[in-house]
Design a protein around this motif. Structure first.
Motif, PDB file in Angstrom:
ATOM      1  N   GLU A 100       0.854  -1.186   0.000  1.00 11.10           N
ATOM      2  CA  GLU A 100       0.000   0.000   0.000  1.00 11.10           C
ATOM      3  C   GLU A 100       0.889   1.235   0.000  1.00 11.10           C
ATOM      4  O   GLU A 100       2.088   1.165   0.271  1.00 11.10           O
ATOM      5  CB  GLU A 100      -0.923   0.015   1.230  1.00 11.10           C
ATOM      6  CG  GLU A 100      -1.895  -1.147   1.315  1.00 11.10           C
ATOM      7  CD  GLU A 100      -3.015  -1.094   0.277  1.00 11.10           C
ATOM      8  OE1 GLU A 100      -3.189  -0.022  -0.347  1.00 11.10           O
ATOM      9  OE2 GLU A 100      -3.713  -2.108   0.114  1.00 11.10           O
ATOM     10  N   HIS A 101       0.303   2.399  -0.294  1.00 13.15           N
ATOM     11  CA  HIS A 101       1.058   3.640  -0.396  1.00 13.15           C
ATOM     12  C   HIS A 101       1.588   4.087   0.969  1.00 13.15           C
ATOM     13  O   HIS A 101       0.878   4.019   1.976  1.00 13.15           O
ATOM     14  CB  HIS A 101       0.180   4.759  -0.950  1.00 13.15           C
ATOM     15  CG  HIS A 101      -0.381   4.485  -2.309  1.00 13.15           C
ATOM     16  ND1 HIS A 101       0.168   3.581  -3.198  1.00 13.15           N
ATOM     17  CD2 HIS A 101      -1.467   5.015  -2.950  1.00 13.15           C
ATOM     18  CE1 HIS A 101      -0.541   3.568  -4.319  1.00 13.15           C
ATOM     19  NE2 HIS A 101      -1.543   4.427  -4.182  1.00 13.15           N
ATOM     20  N   ILE A 102       2.827   4.583   0.976  1.00 14.01           N
ATOM     21  CA  ILE A 102       3.445   5.154   2.175  1.00 14.01           C
ATOM     22  C   ILE A 102       3.857   6.587   1.874  1.00 14.01           C
ATOM     23  O   ILE A 102       4.343   6.888   0.787  1.00 14.01           O
ATOM     24  CB  ILE A 102       4.691   4.353   2.618  1.00 14.01           C
ATOM     25  CG1 ILE A 102       4.300   2.964   3.107  1.00 14.01           C
ATOM     26  CG2 ILE A 102       5.442   5.089   3.720  1.00 14.01           C
ATOM     27  CD1 ILE A 102       5.488   2.135   3.551  1.00 14.01           C
ATOM     28  N   GLN A 103       3.663   7.467   2.865  1.00 14.35           N
ATOM     29  CA  GLN A 103       4.093   8.851   2.723  1.00 14.35           C
ATOM     30  C   GLN A 103       4.938   9.293   3.910  1.00 14.35           C
ATOM     31  O   GLN A 103       4.814   8.764   5.023  1.00 14.35           O
ATOM     32  CB  GLN A 103       2.878   9.781   2.597  1.00 14.35           C
ATOM     33  CG  GLN A 103       2.129   9.622   1.280  1.00 14.35           C
ATOM     34  CD  GLN A 103       0.979  10.599   1.158  1.00 14.35           C
ATOM     35  OE1 GLN A 103      -0.043  10.442   1.818  1.00 14.35           O
ATOM     36  NE2 GLN A 103       1.138  11.604   0.320  1.00 14.35           N
ATOM     37  N   LEU A 104       5.802  10.259   3.650  1.00 13.53           N
ATOM     38  CA  LEU A 104       6.628  10.909   4.669  1.00 13.53           C
ATOM     39  C   LEU A 104       6.236  12.373   4.715  1.00 13.53           C
ATOM     40  O   LEU A 104       6.107  13.022   3.671  1.00 13.53           O
ATOM     41  CB  LEU A 104       8.112  10.787   4.294  1.00 13.53           C
ATOM     42  CG  LEU A 104       9.103  11.644   5.089  1.00 13.53           C
ATOM     43  CD1 LEU A 104       9.290  11.072   6.497  1.00 13.53           C
ATOM     44  CD2 LEU A 104      10.453  11.719   4.367  1.00 13.53           C
ATOM     45  N   GLY A 105       6.029  12.905   5.916  1.00 16.66           N
ATOM     46  CA  GLY A 105       5.662  14.312   6.041  1.00 16.66           C
ATOM     47  C   GLY A 105       6.208  14.936   7.303  1.00 16.66           C
ATOM     48  O   GLY A 105       6.415  14.254   8.306  1.00 16.66           O
ATOM     49  N   MET A 106       6.436  16.227   7.257  1.00 16.08           N
ATOM     50  CA  MET A 106       6.906  16.990   8.416  1.00 16.08           C
ATOM     51  C   MET A 106       5.869  18.032   8.810  1.00 16.08           C
ATOM     52  O   MET A 106       5.194  18.610   7.944  1.00 16.08           O
ATOM     53  CB  MET A 106       8.233  17.690   8.111  1.00 16.08           C
ATOM     54  CG  MET A 106       9.434  16.764   8.061  1.00 16.08           C
ATOM     55  SD  MET A 106      10.961  17.718   7.851  1.00 16.08           S
ATOM     56  CE  MET A 106      12.177  16.406   8.061  1.00 16.08           C
ATOM     57  N   LEU A 107       5.772  18.264  10.094  1.00 16.46           N
ATOM     58  CA  LEU A 107       4.839  19.253  10.607  1.00 16.46           C
ATOM     59  C   LEU A 107       5.419  20.657  10.458  1.00 16.46           C
ATOM     60  O   LEU A 107       6.570  20.908  10.823  1.00 16.46           O
ATOM     61  CB  LEU A 107       4.556  18.960  12.084  1.00 16.46           C
ATOM     62  CG  LEU A 107       3.379  19.682  12.731  1.00 16.46           C
ATOM     63  CD1 LEU A 107       2.059  19.255  12.094  1.00 16.46           C
ATOM     64  CD2 LEU A 107       3.355  19.387  14.223  1.00 16.46           C
ATOM     65  N   GLU A 108       4.632  21.563   9.904  1.00 16.71           N
ATOM     66  CA  GLU A 108       5.016  22.971   9.827  1.00 16.71           C
ATOM     67  C   GLU A 108       3.848  23.793  10.326  1.00 16.71           C
ATOM     68  O   GLU A 108       2.854  23.982   9.628  1.00 16.71           O
ATOM     69  CB  GLU A 108       5.383  23.364   8.393  1.00 16.71           C
ATOM     70  CG  GLU A 108       5.939  24.775   8.288  1.00 16.71           C
ATOM     71  CD  GLU A 108       6.408  25.107   6.891  1.00 16.71           C
ATOM     72  OE1 GLU A 108       5.715  25.879   6.210  1.00 16.71           O
ATOM     73  OE2 GLU A 108       7.467  24.571   6.482  1.00 16.71           O
ATOM     74  N   LYS A 109       3.965  24.232  11.581  1.00 14.21           N
ATOM     75  CA  LYS A 109       2.857  24.901  12.268  1.00 14.21           C
ATOM     76  C   LYS A 109       1.638  23.969  12.275  1.00 14.21           C
ATOM     77  O   LYS A 109       1.714  22.872  12.790  1.00 14.21           O
ATOM     78  CB  LYS A 109       2.586  26.256  11.640  1.00 14.21           C
ATOM     79  CG  LYS A 109       3.754  27.222  11.802  1.00 14.21           C
ATOM     80  CD  LYS A 109       3.435  28.596  11.271  1.00 14.21           C
ATOM     81  CE  LYS A 109       4.608  29.543  11.488  1.00 14.21           C
ATOM     82  NZ  LYS A 109       4.346  30.903  10.957  1.00 14.21           N
ATOM     83  N   GLY A 110       0.537  24.368  11.669  1.00  9.63           N
ATOM     84  CA  GLY A 110      -0.662  23.538  11.727  1.00  9.63           C
ATOM     85  C   GLY A 110      -0.867  22.640  10.528  1.00  9.63           C
ATOM     86  O   GLY A 110      -1.928  22.024  10.389  1.00  9.63           O
ATOM     87  N   ASN A 111       0.151  22.542   9.675  1.00  6.48           N
ATOM     88  CA  ASN A 111       0.019  21.742   8.458  1.00  6.48           C
ATOM     89  C   ASN A 111       1.092  20.674   8.366  1.00  6.48           C
ATOM     90  O   ASN A 111       2.171  20.800   8.960  1.00  6.48           O
ATOM     91  CB  ASN A 111       0.118  22.642   7.219  1.00  6.48           C
ATOM     92  CG  ASN A 111      -1.036  23.606   7.112  1.00  6.48           C
ATOM     93  OD1 ASN A 111      -2.189  23.209   7.050  1.00  6.48           O
ATOM     94  ND2 ASN A 111      -0.729  24.902   7.106  1.00  6.48           N
ATOM     95  N   VAL A 112       0.790  19.642   7.598  1.00  4.19           N
ATOM     96  CA  VAL A 112       1.800  18.659   7.217  1.00  4.19           C
ATOM     97  C   VAL A 112       2.314  19.043   5.839  1.00  4.19           C
ATOM     98  O   VAL A 112       1.533  19.306   4.918  1.00  4.19           O
ATOM     99  CB  VAL A 112       1.209  17.232   7.158  1.00  4.19           C
ATOM    100  CG1 VAL A 112       2.231  16.255   6.586  1.00  4.19           C
ATOM    101  CG2 VAL A 112       0.786  16.791   8.542  1.00  4.19           C
TER     102      VAL A 112
END
Length: 260
Positions: A100-112
């Motif tokens: 299945e799909h995998i994603q990487l994300g970082m938090l920046e204030k109130g958003n990914v």
């Protein structure tokens, strides 16, 4: 691990450094000898060599702590560390298991901010792609990173006017978000059921750095029929992936205990 070209002395040195790192300025030669089962004569030579190389320092009372040479090596390692490169290396292993799909994300204030994506065989297109921003309160990958904030900090990040419902299931107030974040803290992972897009489910885990701070999140995303079949396996594998990436970033603790 015992391999054909294994060097026992290096293994012993590694065990010594790990033990001293856990208990700096507490252990003498006799203590290390007892705990690691290394005879005193061999241990004396190992400690003397490590001290000469400045990998360890002998303190007052004949105890040991880690030395400046290790600090220089650590700085060199983190200079070369690239979380995106590590993600693509390790995510392929996880995709091969869950497909299945995998994603990487970082938090920046109130958003990914989404940084990377590794796709499984599913032809379904995700609502987010690398480079896109998405509200953290509406995504598992965002909520797992919000576990580092208390309720007052969440209120500062998300004034009531900022809760935009992406689907009928999207969180729309601080109390529900705080409840979700607390559940993620307790479990060590965050789950999102159709909050970002109808028919889609996500499970996310946190990536820690050497300072024990959450620096990113990784998540599996899949449709409802796959979720019912794979959610337990996906949960276990996303935790494994996050742990592998955390190790690349220098984290040495227990992720479940850390998030609690």
């Amino acid at each position: 691990m015992k391999e054909k070209y294994w060097v026992p002395a290096l293994e012993k040195a590694n065990n010594i450094l790990a033990l001293i790192g856990e208990r700096p300025n507490q252990l003498r030669l006799i203590d290390i000898s007892k705990q690691l089962g290394i005879n005193k004569s061999s241990l004396f030579s190992l400690l003397n060599t490590l001290e000469t190389l400045r990998w360890i320092v002998k303190e007052e009372g004949d105890t040991y702590s880690l030395g400046p040479a290790l600090g220089a090596l650590s700085a060199a390692y983190f200079k070369q560390f690239n979380i995106l490169q590590s993600f693509y290396k390790e995510a392929s292993v996880s995709v091969s298991k869950i497909n299945e799909h995998i994603q990487l994300g970082m938090l920046e204030k109130g958003n990914v901010v989404y940084l990377g994506k590794m796709e499984g065989d599913s032809r379904v297109r995700l609502v987010t792609d690398p480079g896109m921003r998405f509200p953290a309160y509406a995504s598992a990958i965002g909520k797992i990173q919000l576990t580092q904030y208390d309720k007052n900090e969440l209120e500062e990040l998300f004034p009531s006017s900022q809760f935009v419902k992406k689907t009928p299931f999207t969180i729309s107030n601080i109390d529900d978000l705080y409840e979700n974040v607390n559940a993620a803290k307790k479990n060590g992972y965050a789950i999102e059921n159709q909050e970002a897009s109808l028919g889609f489910h996500c499970v996310a885990a946190p990536v820690y750095n050497y300072e024990n701070n959450i620096i990113a999140g990784v998540s599996f995303t899949m449709m409802t029929n796959s979720w019912e079949q794979k959610k337990d396996a996906a949960k276990e594998e996303i935790l494994n992936l996050a742990n592998r990436l955390s190790q690349y970033a220098g984290y040495t603790g227990n992720q479940k205990q850390m998030i609690e």
